[in-house]
Design an enzyme around this catalytic site. Sequence first.
Site, mmCIF file in Angstrom:
data_model
loop_
_atom_site.group_PDB
_atom_site.id
_atom_site.type_symbol
_atom_site.label_atom_id
_atom_site.label_comp_id
_atom_site.label_asym_id
_atom_site.label_seq_id
_atom_site.Cartn_x
_atom_site.Cartn_y
_atom_site.Cartn_z
ATOM 1 C CG ASP A 1 -2.262 0.613 0.981
ATOM 2 O OD1 ASP A 1 -2.337 1.520 0.131
ATOM 3 O OD2 ASP A 1 -3.239 0.223 1.643
ATOM 4 C CG ASP B 1 3.978 6.604 -18.154
ATOM 5 O OD1 ASP B 1 2.946 6.155 -18.678
ATOM 6 O OD2 ASP B 1 4.387 7.771 -18.345
#
Length: 558
Positions: free
Chosen positions: A158, A216
């Site tokens: 997380d 990306d």
Amino acid sequence: MHSHRKPTSLLQAAAAVSGWLISGCSASIENPGLLPTPPMGFNDWARFQCVINETIFTETADAMVSTGLLAAGYNRINIDDCWQEDTRTEQNTLMWNTTIFPNGLPWLASYLKERGFHFGIYEDAGNVTCGGYPGSYGYEAIDAETFASWGIDYLKVDGCNVSPATEAEYHSIYLAWHEAFTNMSDPLIFSQSAPAYFSKWITGSDNLTDWYTTMDYVPYTGELARHSSDIMVYALNETSWDGVTSPWGSVMQNYGYEIKLARYQVPGYFNDPDFLIADHPALSLDEKRSQFALWASFSAPLIISAWIPELPEDVLSYLKNADLIAVDQDKLAQQATLVSRDDTFDVLTKSLDNGDRLVTVLNTGNYTASTNISVSRIGLVEEILGIKVEYTAKDLWTGKNIVFKDELEITDLPMHATAVYRISLSAILADLVKPTGLIWNDASSNCLTAGSDGQIAFDAFSGTDEQVWQIEPLVGTVSPLSDTSLCLTATNHQAILEPCAVVPINLAQQWDYSVSGYLMNRLTKQCVTESTQSSLGTCQDEIDSQVWALPVGVKVNW
């Protein structure tokens, strides 16, 4: 991720790295064999949050065996947050909460593996997890080896409590995890959360550049990534949750993020729209089935967060639908994309590894409705040598076949329900499929729209053929379905429609699509830009006006 607070400052993190083409062997694009198809299984968070114990996981495993979920492919059981002690050991290793897990996590790993499951766990990129337990910042390599020694082969990391909460800092930390896995003989599957912390859900900003930039690199650093908001947890019903007030609204919110990101998904890396909330009491059966069908159409992770021992048969039945699971686990791993959207229906398509074509139709309206979908919108040819082509489509809910020409009829689809059809194609017909669908801006949600005067516009979804585009995969031309004799053409800083050149090929009519979302002309090297002044502009660093979602099947340049 599952905190309702934004990441907060704790300690200064490591220096940011530059670039995002990463060496090593553990990441998905470089090693797609680590996770060739999306994971399926169970996670406790959306159902139980921090109220967990060892018995939940043992009884869940036993129920997944007895109900046939394991046999259907759900072979992972993952623990989420709140499993730890409050502090690290004197050796700086993590330790499970011995009250919650009296037999220990290595014992639980053995219990699960004896029954045919893989075992996964949760940690956080910051100093503290979202639930307030020790994070892994600075301990990435130690924690990776610790988890492996416990019999764990899947890690969700997380992103709470990262400081500074910049895109570069998240990149640096997730790269550290990537490097830790690269140095392991048996790297863990890496589930990432970094993109979610730069989605509009967290930032509240209309500027999505950092979200795109984070997206990306995650296909290079791991096998899957959460990209947006948490799905609504079981404990909440009509209470506001991340900007929505119902579990169906939560499902649709995550669906809305997912459909922007198909360009990133390849075999070995999967976009993750979060858990299947299969027993949420405020979802209708049609809505639960829709979430499953949409996630399967996306080839998304199918991770159930529900109390599995008490799931009713109608829920178990759809979760074990072999035809839809086959779509989800298809080796081509395409994520279905939008063909069209109007006030009632979203239509999505993708191709499958054997050449078949998938059509998924979601009724977003509040009433039962019908629609027809032309074969050209599906990306198929209408005729060959003047003879209408006859197609066979299998209804993946009922298993029944229908035969059609010209149009696929969707009749009496209930509100919030989803129809899914698999169209069988011969090798010849599969070779004739053309990527077809919307070209729409990720930030504004406006669509590239063909005008009657050869101009283009950027308009809201309308569902018309002027917004449906057909891409010739070999030459890179882009034509509106309303008039396929016209091609998108670059001229004088504008993209306009002109008659398609045949011989010689006109480079001003050829376009390339990149993983950054650019639609760039091969002649001018300019990018399609949503602007009132000019529809073409110098390609910039993933600015909102130049990032586009295109139909799946278009070649994506990395």
